[in-house]
Design an enzyme around this catalytic site. Structure first.
Site, PDB file in Angstrom:
ATOM      1  N   ASP A   1     -68.313 -45.530 -51.722  1.00 58.29           N
ATOM      2  CA  ASP A   1     -66.847 -45.518 -51.793  1.00 58.29           C
ATOM      3  C   ASP A   1     -66.314 -45.824 -53.191  1.00 58.29           C
ATOM      4  O   ASP A   1     -65.230 -46.381 -53.355  1.00 58.29           O
ATOM      5  CB  ASP A   1     -66.230 -46.519 -50.789  1.00 58.29           C
ATOM      6  CG  ASP A   1     -66.770 -46.307 -49.391  1.00 58.29           C
ATOM      7  OD1 ASP A   1     -66.837 -45.143 -48.978  1.00 58.29           O
ATOM      8  OD2 ASP A   1     -67.128 -47.293 -48.738  1.00 58.29           O
TER       9      ASP A   1
ATOM     10  N   GLY B   1     -65.424 -43.653 -55.409  1.00 61.56           N
ATOM     11  CA  GLY B   1     -64.525 -42.614 -55.918  1.00 61.56           C
ATOM     12  C   GLY B   1     -65.303 -41.428 -56.476  1.00 61.56           C
ATOM     13  O   GLY B   1     -64.789 -40.672 -57.310  1.00 61.56           O
ATOM     14  N   LYS B   2     -66.529 -41.239 -55.984  1.00 58.52           N
ATOM     15  CA  LYS B   2     -67.353 -40.120 -56.468  1.00 58.52           C
ATOM     16  C   LYS B   2     -66.699 -38.778 -56.185  1.00 58.52           C
ATOM     17  O   LYS B   2     -66.775 -37.865 -56.996  1.00 58.52           O
ATOM     18  CB  LYS B   2     -68.735 -40.126 -55.786  1.00 58.52           C
ATOM     19  CG  LYS B   2     -69.598 -41.299 -56.127  1.00 58.52           C
ATOM     20  CD  LYS B   2     -70.915 -41.248 -55.385  1.00 58.52           C
ATOM     21  CE  LYS B   2     -70.810 -41.416 -53.897  1.00 58.52           C
ATOM     22  NZ  LYS B   2     -70.319 -42.716 -53.413  1.00 58.52           N
TER      23      LYS B   2
ATOM     24  N   ALA C   1     -70.874 -40.125 -44.996  1.00 59.97           N
ATOM     25  CA  ALA C   1     -70.122 -40.230 -46.247  1.00 59.97           C
ATOM     26  C   ALA C   1     -68.664 -39.819 -46.030  1.00 59.97           C
ATOM     27  O   ALA C   1     -68.352 -39.063 -45.108  1.00 59.97           O
ATOM     28  CB  ALA C   1     -70.746 -39.319 -47.294  1.00 59.97           C
ATOM     29  N   GLY C   2     -67.794 -40.311 -46.860  1.00 61.32           N
ATOM     30  CA  GLY C   2     -66.394 -39.886 -46.809  1.00 61.32           C
ATOM     31  C   GLY C   2     -65.878 -39.780 -48.231  1.00 61.32           C
ATOM     32  O   GLY C   2     -65.765 -40.780 -48.927  1.00 61.32           O
ATOM     33  N   HIS C   3     -65.651 -38.555 -48.679  1.00 61.59           N
ATOM     34  CA  HIS C   3     -65.192 -38.338 -50.050  1.00 61.59           C
ATOM     35  C   HIS C   3     -63.739 -37.857 -50.012  1.00 61.59           C
ATOM     36  O   HIS C   3     -63.438 -36.833 -49.405  1.00 61.59           O
ATOM     37  CB  HIS C   3     -66.090 -37.311 -50.750  1.00 61.59           C
ATOM     38  CG  HIS C   3     -67.491 -37.805 -50.965  1.00 61.59           C
ATOM     39  ND1 HIS C   3     -68.534 -37.012 -51.354  1.00 61.59           N
ATOM     40  CD2 HIS C   3     -68.017 -39.045 -50.829  1.00 61.59           C
ATOM     41  CE1 HIS C   3     -69.631 -37.733 -51.456  1.00 61.59           C
ATOM     42  NE2 HIS C   3     -69.350 -38.970 -51.139  1.00 61.59           N
TER      43      HIS C   3
ATOM     44  N   THR D   1     -72.528 -46.203 -39.470  1.00 59.06           N
ATOM     45  CA  THR D   1     -71.342 -45.387 -39.190  1.00 59.06           C
ATOM     46  C   THR D   1     -71.492 -44.677 -37.839  1.00 59.06           C
ATOM     47  O   THR D   1     -70.561 -44.002 -37.393  1.00 59.06           O
ATOM     48  CB  THR D   1     -71.135 -44.323 -40.287  1.00 59.06           C
ATOM     49  OG1 THR D   1     -72.315 -43.515 -40.340  1.00 59.06           O
ATOM     50  CG2 THR D   1     -70.895 -44.964 -41.645  1.00 59.06           C
TER      51      THR D   1
ATOM     52  N   ARG E   1     -92.160 -36.861 -38.990  1.00 57.45           N
ATOM     53  CA  ARG E   1     -92.538 -35.434 -38.930  1.00 57.45           C
ATOM     54  C   ARG E   1     -92.137 -34.793 -37.607  1.00 57.45           C
ATOM     55  O   ARG E   1     -92.748 -33.846 -37.134  1.00 57.45           O
ATOM     56  CB  ARG E   1     -94.046 -35.228 -39.187  1.00 57.45           C
ATOM     57  CG  ARG E   1     -94.426 -35.182 -40.619  1.00 57.45           C
ATOM     58  CD  ARG E   1     -94.736 -36.457 -41.338  1.00 57.45           C
ATOM     59  NE  ARG E   1     -95.107 -37.622 -40.616  1.00 57.45           N
ATOM     60  CZ  ARG E   1     -96.348 -38.072 -40.444  1.00 57.45           C
ATOM     61  NH1 ARG E   1     -97.354 -37.408 -40.906  1.00 57.45           N
ATOM     62  NH2 ARG E   1     -96.568 -39.208 -39.827  1.00 57.45           N
TER      63      ARG E   1
ATOM     64  N   GLN F   1     -73.042 -42.205 -50.662  1.00 57.83           N
ATOM     65  CA  GLN F   1     -73.238 -43.658 -50.599  1.00 57.83           C
ATOM     66  C   GLN F   1     -73.382 -44.209 -52.034  1.00 57.83           C
ATOM     67  O   GLN F   1     -72.742 -43.682 -52.927  1.00 57.83           O
ATOM     68  CB  GLN F   1     -74.438 -44.044 -49.711  1.00 57.83           C
ATOM     69  CG  GLN F   1     -74.212 -43.802 -48.224  1.00 57.83           C
ATOM     70  CD  GLN F   1     -74.359 -42.347 -47.816  1.00 57.83           C
ATOM     71  OE1 GLN F   1     -75.318 -41.689 -48.175  1.00 57.83           O
ATOM     72  NE2 GLN F   1     -73.427 -41.833 -47.054  1.00 57.83           N
TER      73      GLN F   1
ATOM     74  N   THR G   1     -64.635 -42.475 -43.109  1.00 55.53           N
ATOM     75  CA  THR G   1     -65.369 -41.961 -41.955  1.00 55.53           C
ATOM     76  C   THR G   1     -65.054 -42.752 -40.697  1.00 55.53           C
ATOM     77  O   THR G   1     -64.891 -42.189 -39.622  1.00 55.53           O
ATOM     78  CB  THR G   1     -66.890 -41.999 -42.249  1.00 55.53           C
ATOM     79  OG1 THR G   1     -67.109 -41.220 -43.423  1.00 55.53           O
ATOM     80  CG2 THR G   1     -67.712 -41.437 -41.104  1.00 55.53           C
TER      81      THR G   1
ATOM     82  N   ARG H   1     -62.782 -48.327 -40.809  1.00 55.95           N
ATOM     83  CA  ARG H   1     -62.970 -49.784 -40.867  1.00 55.95           C
ATOM     84  C   ARG H   1     -62.401 -50.349 -42.170  1.00 55.95           C
ATOM     85  O   ARG H   1     -62.551 -49.716 -43.227  1.00 55.95           O
ATOM     86  CB  ARG H   1     -64.471 -50.127 -40.847  1.00 55.95           C
ATOM     87  CG  ARG H   1     -65.150 -49.877 -39.539  1.00 55.95           C
ATOM     88  CD  ARG H   1     -66.621 -50.247 -39.594  1.00 55.95           C
ATOM     89  NE  ARG H   1     -67.420 -49.297 -40.353  1.00 55.95           N
ATOM     90  CZ  ARG H   1     -68.744 -49.367 -40.475  1.00 55.95           C
ATOM     91  NH1 ARG H   1     -69.414 -50.356 -39.927  1.00 55.95           N
ATOM     92  NH2 ARG H   1     -69.408 -48.460 -41.153  1.00 55.95           N
TER      93      ARG H   1
ATOM     94  N   LEU I   1     -59.021 -48.668 -61.648  1.00 54.44           N
ATOM     95  CA  LEU I   1     -58.624 -49.733 -62.576  1.00 54.44           C
ATOM     96  C   LEU I   1     -57.149 -50.090 -62.380  1.00 54.44           C
ATOM     97  O   LEU I   1     -56.753 -51.247 -62.527  1.00 54.44           O
ATOM     98  CB  LEU I   1     -58.888 -49.283 -64.029  1.00 54.44           C
ATOM     99  CG  LEU I   1     -58.624 -50.347 -65.095  1.00 54.44           C
ATOM    100  CD1 LEU I   1     -59.472 -51.595 -64.870  1.00 54.44           C
ATOM    101  CD2 LEU I   1     -58.895 -49.800 -66.500  1.00 54.44           C
TER     102      LEU I   1
ATOM    103  N   GLY J   1     -55.861 -43.444 -60.932  1.00 53.39           N
ATOM    104  CA  GLY J   1     -55.025 -42.940 -59.837  1.00 53.39           C
ATOM    105  C   GLY J   1     -55.799 -41.876 -59.084  1.00 53.39           C
ATOM    106  O   GLY J   1     -56.895 -41.478 -59.495  1.00 53.39           O
TER     107      GLY J   1
END
Ligand code: IMP
Length: 408
Positions: free
Chosen positions: A12, A14-15, A38-40, A127, A141, A198, A278, A281, A310, A393
């Site tokens: 999280d 900010g990728k 993941a949640g972008h 998650t 396998r 992640q 995602t 929470r 920032l 921002g």
């Protein structure tokens, strides 16, 4: 040129925004790890897009995106995401590919994932998207890959429920499936972004095990899950927030007052919108942990850091960052593997004056107030790594480039 973008904290960071920004100069974006855990989030023209599986370059009309071999993919979640994008006017036909070595997440994995975590003495707080189950099926396998969809014997051997689930998708999936090694070899002159999911501290090997996810969130995962050799990668960018957050359980030495929801925690959570994309929470929040960030720089060979959020600190009189841990009578400056040590670690904090000014309307680094520059430069010295991009921002334009990673 091939660049890797990874998270340098617990996810999280900010990728999504940074990959979207850098994708402007890329032709191909390869997501190399994780799944629908993941949640972008990307903000474009005042519209917010939450992506879980589709790489963050998708919002440009001309970019190719690939879900890499290191991913575990729930086809329902993926097609829902594509429909959402199409409904909002983003054309995806012919631009989204899946590595044939990526694994399929079946619905029963999700159920087992949730049940298993609840039964743990110390739940991880997953998650619940079947991620850990899919990766463990892979290492046992017993997983099913997208390549297997064309293998009649393997399909015939599938459990009835799994076969009934996947069969309706096969015709739609077929034109999307590629052998990623050769796909990239034939495009070796392209500018390629490898997008992590992640963060370093959630990486199965390098993270705070067992309170981690199950994929490779570290930079090395870009080679493995992106189907290229490590020497093909030209640079690694580590994204971190001006403070730290974590979702789920596990140690977090620089967490704001753990016993009471203090004002600073509330302020950061609300100002930074620190709620899981995602799961919804509320994220745990804390001071910037420089011990952990320096560890991320070392373990990923990070060439340059990208600092996000920032502006969340704009209104504060004083800013603090964790520069060491006190563990019993010891002062520790290196990030420990021991969960017991991390649980007992108390942050040694260094204080900085706040800048009390709005950063989001600054166009260049030189326009930043001196205290903001001092905060940034202290981090650079501590981590021995330059901070080349600062995000102030959600919008693309709120991104200050000190040095473009596309230019060496
Ligand atoms: P899983 O990946 O669902 O198995 O969850 C394992 C741990 O990683 C849990 O603590 C999750 O909250 C955390 N986690 C997984 N994906 C993300 C993410 O994208 N951002 C932040 N935390 C995550």
């Amino acid at each position: 040129m091939k660049l890797v973008v990874i998270g340098a904290q617990w996810g999280d960071e900010g990728k999504g925004k940074i990959v979207d920004y850098l994708a402007n100069e890329a032709q191909i974006i390869v997501r190399f790890s994780g799944g629908a855990n993941a949640g972008h989030t990307i903000v474009l023209d005042d519209q917010e897009y939450a992506l879980h599986l589709i790489p963050s370059g998708i919002l440009y009309p001309d970019k190719m995106v690939v879900l890499g071999a290191g991913m575990v993919i729930d086809p329902v979640a993926m097609f829902n995401e594509l429909s959402m994008l199409n409904e909002r006017g983003i054309e995806t036909e012919g631009r989204v590919f899946i590595a044939d070595r990526a694994h399929i997440v079946f619905p029963r994995y999700t159920e087992i994932d949730r049940e298993r975590d609840l039964k743990r003495k110390q739940p991880i707080g997953t998650t619940g998207r079947g991620i850990g189950i899919s990766y463990s099926m892979k290492s046992e396998r017993d997983g099913i890959r997208f390549a297997d969809l064309a293998w009649k014997q393997k399909m015939d051997e599938l459990d009835r429920a799994d076969r009934d689930f996947i069969e309706p998708f096969i015709d739609r999936l077929r034109p999307m499936i590629v052998d990623l090694s050769y796909y990239l070899k034939h495009r070796h002159n392209a500018q390629i972004l490898f997008e992590g999911a992640q963060g370093t501290l959630l990486d199965l090997d390098n993270g705070t095990y067992p309170y981690v996810s199950s994929g490779m969130s570290c930079a090395a995962g870009a080679a493995v899950g992106g189907c290229v050799g490590p020497r093909a990668l030209d640079g690694v960018l580590g994204v971190f927030k001006a403070y730290t957050t974590r979702v789920g359980n596990g140690p977090f030495p620089s967490e704001f007052d753990k016993d009471s929801e203090d004002d600073l925690c509330r302020f950061v959570r609300e100002t930074g919108r620190e709620y899981g994309v995602t799961t919804g929470r509320p994220r745990r929040c804390g001071y910037l942990d420089l011990v952990a960030l320096r560890y991320a720089c070392i373990t990923n060979s990070i060439d340059s850091l990208v600092m996000t959020h920032l502006d969340v600190y704009d209104a504060l009189d004083e800013i603090k960052a964790c520069v060491a841990y006190r563990i019993g009578s010891r002062i520790v400056e290196d990030f420990p593997a021991s969960i017991e040590d991390l649980n007992n670690a108390k942050p040694v904090l260094r204080s900085f004056p706040g800048w009390k000014r709005n950063l989001s309307d600054r166009l260049t680094y030189e326009e930043f107030p001196t205290p903001a520059m001092e905060y940034i430069e202290l981090i650079e010295r501590f981590c021995e790594t330059p901070i080349t991009i600062v995000s102030v921002g959600y919008e693309r334009k709120a991104t200050i480039i000190r040095k473009s990673p596309w230019r060496t």
